[in-house]
Design a protein around this motif. Structure first.
Motif, mmCIF file in Angstrom:
data_model
loop_
_atom_site.group_PDB
_atom_site.id
_atom_site.type_symbol
_atom_site.label_atom_id
_atom_site.label_comp_id
_atom_site.label_asym_id
_atom_site.label_seq_id
_atom_site.Cartn_x
_atom_site.Cartn_y
_atom_site.Cartn_z
ATOM 1 N N THR A 1 26.783 11.885 -79.345
ATOM 2 C CA THR A 1 28.085 12.504 -79.075
ATOM 3 C C THR A 1 29.066 11.476 -78.525
ATOM 4 O O THR A 1 30.251 11.458 -78.890
ATOM 5 C CB THR A 1 27.923 13.664 -78.076
ATOM 6 N N SER B 1 13.426 16.580 -84.422
ATOM 7 C CA SER B 1 13.090 17.550 -83.378
ATOM 8 C C SER B 1 11.634 17.974 -83.425
ATOM 9 O O SER B 1 11.111 18.528 -82.454
ATOM 10 C CB SER B 1 13.989 18.786 -83.501
ATOM 11 N N ARG C 1 15.439 14.946 -76.928
ATOM 12 C CA ARG C 1 16.454 15.457 -77.848
ATOM 13 C C ARG C 1 17.828 15.452 -77.193
ATOM 14 O O ARG C 1 18.820 15.004 -77.790
ATOM 15 C CB ARG C 1 16.082 16.882 -78.285
ATOM 16 N N ASN C 2 17.910 15.947 -75.977
ATOM 17 C CA ASN C 2 19.198 15.982 -75.274
ATOM 18 C C ASN C 2 19.749 14.587 -75.045
ATOM 19 O O ASN C 2 20.961 14.359 -75.129
ATOM 20 C CB ASN C 2 19.043 16.715 -73.941
ATOM 21 N N ASP C 3 18.867 13.643 -74.758
ATOM 22 C CA ASP C 3 19.302 12.276 -74.502
ATOM 23 C C ASP C 3 19.841 11.628 -75.777
ATOM 24 O O ASP C 3 20.908 11.002 -75.767
ATOM 25 C CB ASP C 3 18.139 11.459 -73.937
ATOM 26 N N ASP D 1 12.288 18.253 -75.394
ATOM 27 C CA ASP D 1 13.644 18.740 -75.144
ATOM 28 C C ASP D 1 14.481 17.685 -74.428
ATOM 29 O O ASP D 1 15.670 17.503 -74.725
ATOM 30 C CB ASP D 1 13.604 20.019 -74.304
ATOM 31 N N LYS D 2 13.873 16.973 -73.487
ATOM 32 C CA LYS D 2 14.593 15.944 -72.746
ATOM 33 C C LYS D 2 15.023 14.809 -73.660
ATOM 34 O O LYS D 2 16.168 14.329 -73.587
ATOM 35 C CB LYS D 2 13.710 15.408 -71.620
ATOM 36 N N THR E 1 18.628 15.360 -86.643
ATOM 37 C CA THR E 1 18.100 16.157 -85.523
ATOM 38 C C THR E 1 17.054 17.150 -86.010
ATOM 39 O O THR E 1 16.009 17.332 -85.375
ATOM 40 C CB THR E 1 19.245 16.896 -84.823
ATOM 41 N N LEU F 1 21.029 13.113 -78.454
ATOM 42 C CA LEU F 1 22.265 13.753 -78.888
ATOM 43 C C LEU F 1 23.429 13.459 -77.956
ATOM 44 O O LEU F 1 24.586 13.391 -78.396
ATOM 45 C CB LEU F 1 22.052 15.261 -79.018
ATOM 46 N N ALA F 2 23.146 13.261 -76.669
ATOM 47 C CA ALA F 2 24.225 12.916 -75.735
ATOM 48 C C ALA F 2 24.850 11.584 -76.115
ATOM 49 O O ALA F 2 26.083 11.436 -76.105
ATOM 50 C CB ALA F 2 23.686 12.867 -74.309
#
Length: 381
Positions: free
Chosen positions: A257, A241, A249-251, A246-247, A237, A253-254
């Motif tokens: 997870t 990064s 990155r969130n996708d 930001d979108k 990450t 990492l989701a």
């Protein structure tokens, strides 16, 4: 005559005092196991001094639910791995001695307290036994002698958390590992003798960081198999990064997870194609935006997928399913390039063809699904 670091004398009888290994100390409930061998013969005591089964049983309890195939046997260990084993053992011996000193020694001349059921040794008894074991360790090291006790000790140390090295029984590395442990014994007894003289001898740190359930090696030549998933994801990450929105990155990492929730936070070398297939199997059943659905949002991802499947809910689109697999696959491609012993191409070939619906893709995984009457495409949504 062979020695053993866990044996000590109280008067004429021998006791076994084993410090609980570092990897299970926090959950074990106490710092050591101590019991009388109820014998006075040193040779017989040495044959009965093992506590490994008790500690290993606790390790197995900690691993309940972590079902995985046995680690592949290693034909040999690298010099870096052997050095890490040595440093882990040296830490253990000096840490054990430190804890004995923190508890204090029994002094019959300056106490009116009755002798405890599991008594502390006197300072003189501890010193004399350490001197004996030091002499025995030096004798064996100088002559290249290897008895069953040090071999058993080596087998135990290799199982410690952060090491977890499964060495083939006939490997030539056993001789090197045993010699490394003997060297650690000599070094430890030198430090203990200095402590007996009142010198300050710090216990070296355990060579693997277990503070956050990770196994990141702290030595210069780190063993990549000690790096756990979460630590690698953090490094990935930090690097990616720079280019991600930001979108994005969130996708990414989701979905990482989600993968970690399904496959667990294990050392990287433990993941295989089965873990990738397990993610795909869940995604094939998972509906879109499941975290916003009242009946699913408070469930784990596996529970949500299973309930959605039983309820006949339409799964996510093939496009989104493949996107998720691509996101997680991107991490594993990066990990393969950055860490040794990562199995190649974990997610290769797992994408779903767009001409086949996700629901139809699920049927080969379950006999129960094959026995159902197929739903029409229109009813599947």
């Amino acid at each position: 005559m062979p020695g053993h670091t866990r044996l000590y004398r109280r008067g004429a009888a021998y006791y076994h005092r084993a410090a609980v290994p570092t990897d299970i100390k926090d959950s074990y409930g106490k710092r050591e196991e101590t019991f009388s061998l109820i014998i006075k013969d040193r040779d017989e005591a040495l044959r009965r001094v093992r506590m490994d089964q008790l500690f290993e049983a606790h390790r197995k309890q900690l691993r309940t639910g972590d079902i995985r195939a046995p680690e592949p046997e290693l034909s040999e260990l690298t010099p870096a791995q052997i050095e890490t084993v040595k440093q882990a053992y040296l830490h253990h011996l000096l840490d054990e001695d430190e804890e004995v000193r923190e508890d204090g020694f029994y002094d019959p001349e300056h106490t009116s307290e009755p002798q405890a059921e599991l008594p502390q040794p006197t300072w003189e008894e501890r010193r004399d036994d350490n001197a004996f074991f030091n002499k025995a360790a030096r004798y064996d090291l100088a002559r290249g002698k290897r008895d069953h006790i040090i071999r058993d000790e080596a087998e135990e140390v290799l199982t410690w958390d952060g090491l977890e090295l499964r060495l083939a029984q006939g490997s030539p590395s056993w001789h090197k590992v045993i010699r490394a442990l003997q060297e650690a014994q000599v070094q430890a007894y030198e430090g203990i003798a200095k402590r007996d003289a009142g010198d300050v001898v710090p216990t070296p740190p355990y060579p693997v960081d277990l503070s956050d359930n990770s196994a990141t090696a702290t030595r210069q030549d780190s063993i990549s198999s000690h790096v756990r998933l979460q630590n690698a994801v953090d490094a990935w990450t930090a690097e990616k990064s720079r280019a991600w929105t930001d979108k994005a990155r969130n996708d990414y990492l989701a979905w990482m997870t989600a993968f970690a929730e399904i496959a667990g936070n294990k050392p990287l070398h433990r993941y295989n194609k089965d873990d990738a297939r397990a993610l795909k199997a869940v995604l094939l059943k998972l509906p879109p935006n499941w975290r916003k659905k009242p009946g699913l949002k408070n469930l784990s991802i596996q529970e949500a997928a299973a309930l959605a499947d039983r309820s006949g809910m339409a799964p996510m689109s093939t496009t989104n399913l493949n996107k998720a697999l691509t996101r997680v696959g991107a991490f594993w491609s990066w990990a393969e390039a950055h860490y040794d012993e990562v199995k190649p191409s974990l997610f290769k070939g797992l994408s779903v063809r767009a001409t086949v619906s996700a629901r139809d893709q699920r049927s080969p995984f379950s006999v129960a699904h094959r026995s159902r009457t197929p739903r029409s495409r229109s009813s599947a949504g």
